[in-house]
Structures are given as structure tokens and as C-alpha cells.
Scaffold this motif. Structure first.
Motif, PDB file in Angstrom:
ATOM      1  N   ASP A   5       0.826  -1.201   0.000  1.00 29.49           N
ATOM      2  CA  ASP A   5       0.000   0.000   0.000  1.00 29.49           C
ATOM      3  C   ASP A   5       0.866   1.258   0.000  1.00 29.49           C
ATOM      4  N   HIS A   6       0.282   2.338  -0.505  1.00 29.65           N
ATOM      5  CA  HIS A   6       0.891   3.680  -0.418  1.00 29.65           C
ATOM      6  C   HIS A   6       2.243   3.757  -1.142  1.00 29.65           C
ATOM      7  N   GLY A   7       2.386   3.029  -2.250  1.00 28.69           N
ATOM      8  CA  GLY A   7       3.575   3.173  -3.074  1.00 28.69           C
ATOM      9  C   GLY A   7       4.821   2.534  -2.525  1.00 28.69           C
ATOM     10  N   HIS A   8       4.672   1.501  -1.723  1.00 33.70           N
ATOM     11  CA  HIS A   8       5.835   0.776  -1.206  1.00 33.70           C
ATOM     12  C   HIS A   8       6.029  -0.508  -2.019  1.00 33.70           C
ATOM     13  N   LEU A   9       7.260  -0.724  -2.475  1.00 32.69           N
ATOM     14  CA  LEU A   9       7.608  -1.918  -3.227  1.00 32.69           C
ATOM     15  C   LEU A   9       8.651  -2.710  -2.452  1.00 32.69           C
ATOM     16  N   THR A  10       8.517  -4.015  -2.450  1.00 31.27           N
ATOM     17  CA  THR A  10       9.537  -4.892  -1.882  1.00 31.27           C
ATOM     18  C   THR A  10      10.150  -5.699  -3.020  1.00 31.27           C
ATOM     19  N   VAL A  11      11.441  -5.571  -3.190  1.00 33.63           N
ATOM     20  CA  VAL A  11      12.156  -6.269  -4.263  1.00 33.63           C
ATOM     21  C   VAL A  11      12.904  -7.449  -3.656  1.00 33.63           C
ATOM     22  N   ARG A  12      12.715  -8.614  -4.254  1.00 28.38           N
ATOM     23  CA  ARG A  12      13.318  -9.836  -3.740  1.00 28.38           C
ATOM     24  C   ARG A  12      14.053 -10.569  -4.852  1.00 28.38           C
ATOM     25  N   ALA A  13      15.088 -11.294  -4.482  1.00 27.96           N
ATOM     26  CA  ALA A  13      15.734 -12.217  -5.412  1.00 27.96           C
ATOM     27  C   ALA A  13      14.851 -13.448  -5.572  1.00 27.96           C
ATOM     28  N   ASP A  14      14.806 -13.982  -6.768  1.00 26.77           N
ATOM     29  CA  ASP A  14      13.989 -15.151  -7.081  1.00 26.77           C
ATOM     30  C   ASP A  14      14.890 -16.380  -7.147  1.00 26.77           C
ATOM     31  N   PRO A  15      14.863 -17.254  -6.137  1.00 25.38           N
ATOM     32  CA  PRO A  15      15.792 -18.383  -6.105  1.00 25.38           C
ATOM     33  C   PRO A  15      15.548 -19.394  -7.212  1.00 25.38           C
ATOM     34  N   SER A  16      14.348 -19.394  -7.798  1.00 27.05           N
ATOM     35  CA  SER A  16      14.087 -20.322  -8.901  1.00 27.05           C
ATOM     36  C   SER A  16      14.870 -19.946 -10.152  1.00 27.05           C
ATOM     37  N   ARG A  17      15.431 -18.727 -10.161  1.00 23.50           N
ATOM     38  CA  ARG A  17      16.198 -18.253 -11.313  1.00 23.50           C
ATOM     39  C   ARG A  17      17.681 -18.119 -10.993  1.00 23.50           C
ATOM     40  N   GLN A  18      18.101 -18.624  -9.880  1.00 22.64           N
ATOM     41  CA  GLN A  18      19.509 -18.589  -9.509  1.00 22.64           C
ATOM     42  C   GLN A  18      20.281 -19.680 -10.240  1.00 22.64           C
ATOM     43  N   LEU A  19      21.461 -19.339 -10.733  1.00 17.65           N
ATOM     44  CA  LEU A  19      22.349 -20.317 -11.366  1.00 17.65           C
ATOM     45  C   LEU A  19      23.184 -20.962 -10.269  1.00 17.65           C
ATOM     46  N   ASP A  20      22.618 -21.983  -9.636  1.00 16.87           N
ATOM     47  CA  ASP A  20      23.247 -22.502  -8.423  1.00 16.87           C
ATOM     48  C   ASP A  20      24.580 -23.185  -8.679  1.00 16.87           C
ATOM     49  N   ARG A  21      24.834 -23.588  -9.923  1.00 18.67           N
ATOM     50  CA  ARG A  21      26.112 -24.255 -10.201  1.00 18.67           C
ATOM     51  C   ARG A  21      27.269 -23.266 -10.309  1.00 18.67           C
ATOM     52  N   CYS A  22      27.076 -22.179 -11.014  1.00 20.50           N
ATOM     53  CA  CYS A  22      28.157 -21.198 -11.172  1.00 20.50           C
ATOM     54  C   CYS A  22      28.021 -20.021 -10.213  1.00 20.50           C
ATOM     55  N   ASP A  23      26.880 -19.909  -9.545  1.00 23.60           N
ATOM     56  CA  ASP A  23      26.638 -18.773  -8.655  1.00 23.60           C
ATOM     57  C   ASP A  23      26.006 -19.253  -7.345  1.00 23.60           C
ATOM     58  N   PRO A  24      26.683 -20.162  -6.625  1.00 23.31           N
ATOM     59  CA  PRO A  24      26.053 -20.779  -5.451  1.00 23.31           C
ATOM     60  C   PRO A  24      25.770 -19.800  -4.322  1.00 23.31           C
ATOM     61  N   ALA A  28      35.912 -24.726 -16.560  1.00 19.99           N
ATOM     62  CA  ALA A  28      34.463 -24.824 -16.746  1.00 19.99           C
ATOM     63  C   ALA A  28      34.099 -25.877 -17.776  1.00 19.99           C
ATOM     64  N   LEU A  29      34.925 -26.025 -18.798  1.00 19.36           N
ATOM     65  CA  LEU A  29      34.629 -27.007 -19.842  1.00 19.36           C
ATOM     66  C   LEU A  29      34.675 -28.438 -19.321  1.00 19.36           C
ATOM     67  N   GLY A  30      35.300 -28.659 -18.176  1.00 13.60           N
ATOM     68  CA  GLY A  30      35.324 -29.990 -17.584  1.00 13.60           C
ATOM     69  C   GLY A  30      34.208 -30.240 -16.592  1.00 13.60           C
ATOM     70  N   ASP A  31      33.301 -29.287 -16.433  1.00  8.34           N
ATOM     71  CA  ASP A  31      32.212 -29.400 -15.467  1.00  8.34           C
ATOM     72  C   ASP A  31      30.904 -29.627 -16.223  1.00  8.34           C
ATOM     73  N   ASP A  32      30.497 -30.887 -16.339  1.00  4.76           N
ATOM     74  CA  ASP A  32      29.311 -31.216 -17.125  1.00  4.76           C
ATOM     75  C   ASP A  32      28.043 -30.589 -16.547  1.00  4.76           C
ATOM     76  N   ALA A  33      27.950 -30.523 -15.219  1.00  4.02           N
ATOM     77  CA  ALA A  33      26.745 -29.955 -14.605  1.00  4.02           C
ATOM     78  C   ALA A  33      26.642 -28.459 -14.896  1.00  4.02           C
ATOM     79  N   LEU A  34      27.773 -27.764 -14.858  1.00  2.00           N
ATOM     80  CA  LEU A  34      27.768 -26.346 -15.171  1.00  2.00           C
ATOM     81  C   LEU A  34      27.384 -26.125 -16.631  1.00  2.00           C
ATOM     82  N   LEU A  35      27.931 -26.917 -17.534  1.00  2.00           N
ATOM     83  CA  LEU A  35      27.595 -26.774 -18.952  1.00  2.00           C
ATOM     84  C   LEU A  35      26.124 -27.081 -19.200  1.00  2.00           C
ATOM     85  N   ALA A  36      25.583 -28.044 -18.462  1.00  2.00           N
ATOM     86  CA  ALA A  36      24.161 -28.348 -18.609  1.00  2.00           C
ATOM     87  C   ALA A  36      23.304 -27.167 -18.173  1.00  2.00           C
ATOM     88  N   GLN A  37      23.737 -26.475 -17.110  1.00  2.00           N
ATOM     89  CA  GLN A  37      22.988 -25.296 -16.678  1.00  2.00           C
ATOM     90  C   GLN A  37      23.094 -24.190 -17.719  1.00  2.00           C
TER      91      GLN A  37
END
Length: 342
Positions: free
Chosen positions: A33-52, A173-182
Motif C-alpha cells: 500500500d501507499h507506493g511501497h515496493l519490496t524487491v526480492r531475489a527469485d531463487p528459482s532463477r539462480q544459477l546454483d552451479r556457477c553462482d552458489p 568450466a569445460l570440464g564441469d558437465d553440470a555447469l555446462l548443462a545449466q
């Protein structure tokens, strides 16, 4: 007559034009209300392999906040931003109050126009060093947002060590299959998606994610090889690590990119070398830093790079009441859990 909800939607749309790692757009907004915004990080969009730790996720959210401020000023509103990383709510990025009773924050109107024309360059286009007045403009943009920057010219002694660290990070990085998959799930995607980097925006080097495994390493194209050229590079830094510092440098980055756009300057990013803790430390040693390296990019004069898609405000704005928390696991933190911004 324009309603307040319509103005807020336009401000959020301006925020959504911010750059983000892999174009993940890892932010959400709750309108109170009254022009207040709450900004949050969205964990569903986090690159957990390269950005844990969520460093790049929060830098992206910082860029979103800067664009909110520019969009609010364009609407005749002053956006008061309180950076709010909270040990009890690790996804909370900031609380924003939109005020139409005072003078809007001072932003050059050209920065708002730059929101839609700014592009990230991918691929190895030739470039010449930036002119000294433009380097100074970019430096001032970073300092205004309380971060710091080191510029690297074509003959700087640290360039060789920087390129060496980038090559090592790319090879690891080229040797990390999980990172490349992400990577594969976000890079070279269809134009039908509202996120990720479409294949036609990959700079011509990316061909097909299934058979062209090495092309999945984004920094092979926009990283070490292009940093060997005569272009001007920049390393953005903060005194320490942690969510507050990442949000600060994200705002500094986006102000610098918008100022660059007004000068006919485009940027490309090299993220891999700062995602690997060992090569990130090597970069910091190369520049004799007593601060933390956060963003590495390279500039060129030019225009016309392909755009990347963005989500609509309706997909970013969340319904709910003040104080409610989004669900999802929070990223790990190792420092600066109590920082606040004035």
C-alpha cells in the motif's frame, strides 16, 4: 487519467530492462500500500552451479533497482531505496518507497531513453580504446553509486595476467558437465522464451547446444580472446563481499551501462573468471586489489546488437501483504549479513 497502478507497472517494466546473468531476470516485486515496493531475489532463477552464493543474482537485482529509480524519475516520482539484506530473510533485496510529494531524484532524461537501446554485445567484435573523456564519464557513474572501478587499457601490464586467469577459468568450466548443462538451459534458447539468451543474440559463435559442446562456454566467445584486443576493459569492485555490496555494485554497473549507451558505447561481460574463486583471487592479485572484484566487462563503440527478451511486469509483480516471504531456498552467504544502506 493514468492510475498509480499503471505508473507502477511502467516503473517495474523499466526495471525489467536491466541486464542479468544469462538473462535469468532473477527478481520479483511485491507492491504494498501507499507506493511501497519490496524487491526480492527469485531463487528459482539462480544459477546454483556457477553462482552458489547468489553474488551474480544480487548484482542483477541491483541493476534492476537502478532502473526502477530511473523509471520512477521519468514518472515524476522519487524512488527512495533502502537496501535490506536480512539474516532472517536472505532473499530480500530492497524496500522502495515511491514519493510524489518531493522532487524526483536527479537523473538525466537520456538515461531513461537508454533503457531500451542498451544492448549486451556477445562475440568478438574488434574495438578500439575508449576516449579519455568517456572513460571519466563511466568512472563518475560508478562512483556516484558508491562502488569503484579500475580501467584497463590496451598496454596495461595487468592485461596478460587477466587473460591468463580467464583462459584457466574457461578450461576448468569445460570440464564441469553440470555447469555446462545449466548453461545449456539458458543460452542459445528459442526466441519464444521471455528469458535466457536467444541463439541469434549469441554473437554468431553459438551453433547447436547438443552437438557443439564447447560453444556452451560463453566466455570463449566474449571472454579471453576479445580481452586480448586493444579495447578498454573495466573491473568493478567493492570493499567487501555480501548481498549489500552486490546490490550496490549492480546499481553502479547499470548506471555506467546507461551512461555508456548515451555515448554510443556497448559492453560485453566476462563472468566465468569471477565465478571461480581461484581465478577471481588471481584477478584481484593481478590488479593489486585490497577489495573484491565483482564485474569484468569490455567496451566498444557501436550499436545494433540483438536484443534479449524480457518478462512482462505482470510476471514480475507478486500479490501479497507486507511482510510475507516468498518461498524457496536462500543462497549461502559468508560475509556481510548485517549490512544496511542509508
Amino acid at each position: 487519467m493514468t492510475t498509480r497502478d499503471e505508473r507502477i507497472a511502467r516503473i517495474v517494466a523499466a526495471g525489467c530492462r536491466a541486464p542479468s546473468v544469462h538473462n535469468t531476470q532473477p527478481w520479483s516485486v511485491r507492491v504494498e500500500d501507499h507506493g511501497h515496493l519490496t524487491v526480492r531475489a527469485d531463487p528459482s532463477r539462480q544459477l546454483d552451479r556457477c553462482d552458489p552464493q547468489g553474488r551474480e543474482m544480487f548484482i542483477s537485482c541491483g541493476a534492476f533497482l537502478l532502473n526502477l529509480r530511473v523509471g520512477a524519475a521519468h514518472e515524476g516520482l522519487d524512488a527512495h531505496v533502502q537496501l535490506s539484506p536480512d539474516p532472517d530473510d536472505l532473499l530480500l533485496a530492497a524496500r522502495v518507497t515511491l514519493d510524489d510529494r518531493g522532487a524526483p531524484s536527479t537523473f538525466d532524461p537520456a538515461l531513461f531513453r537508454a533503457l531500451t537501446s542498451r544492448r549486451t554485445v556477445r562475440g568478438g567484435a574488434a574495438a578500439r580504446p575508449l576516449q579519455s573523456p568517456d572513460v571519466e564519464r563511466l568512472r563518475r557513474a560508478v562512483v556516484l553509486e558508491h562502488a569503484d572501478v579500475v580501467f584497463l587499457g590496451p598496454h596495461d601490464a595487468a592485461r596478460g595476467r587477466l587473460v591468463s586467469a580467464m583462459r584457466r577459468a574457461e578450461a576448468l568450466a569445460l570440464g564441469d558437465d553440470a555447469l555446462l548443462a545449466q548453461d545449456r538451459s539458458w543460452l542459445g534458447v528459442s526466441r519464444d522464451r521471455v528469458d535466457g539468451v536467444p541463439v541469434d543474440a549469441m554473437g554468431g559463435w553459438f551453433r547447436e547446444s547438443v552437438v557443439d559442446q564447447h560453444s556452451l562456454d560463453r566466455d570463449v566467445a566474449s571472454g579471453a580472446r576479445t580481452f586480448e584486443t586493444g579495447a578498454t576493459s573495466a573491473l568493478l569492485t567493492t570493499p567487501q563481499d555480501g548481498p549489500r555490496h552486490w546490490l550496490v555494485v549492480g546499481q553502479a554497473l547499470e548506471r555506467m551501462l546507461l551512461v555508456a549507451t548515451t555515448r554510443g558505447i556497448q559492453a560485453s561481460f566476462a563472468t566465468r573468471v569471477l565465478e571461480n574463486p581461484a581465478t577471481r583471487a588471481e584477478v584481484e592479485r593481478a590488479f593489486h586489489l585490497d577489495s573484491r572484484a565483482q564485474v569484468l566487462l569490455r567496451f566498444r563503440y557501436g550499436s545494433g546488437a540483438p536484443f534479449t527478451p524480457r518478462r512482462e511486469p505482470d510476471d514480475v509483480i507478486r500479490a501479497g501483504s507486507h511482510g510475507s516471504h516468498d518461498q524457496g531456498a536462500a543462497p549461502d552467504r559468508d560475509e556481510d549479513r548485517t549490512g544496511r544502506s542509508s
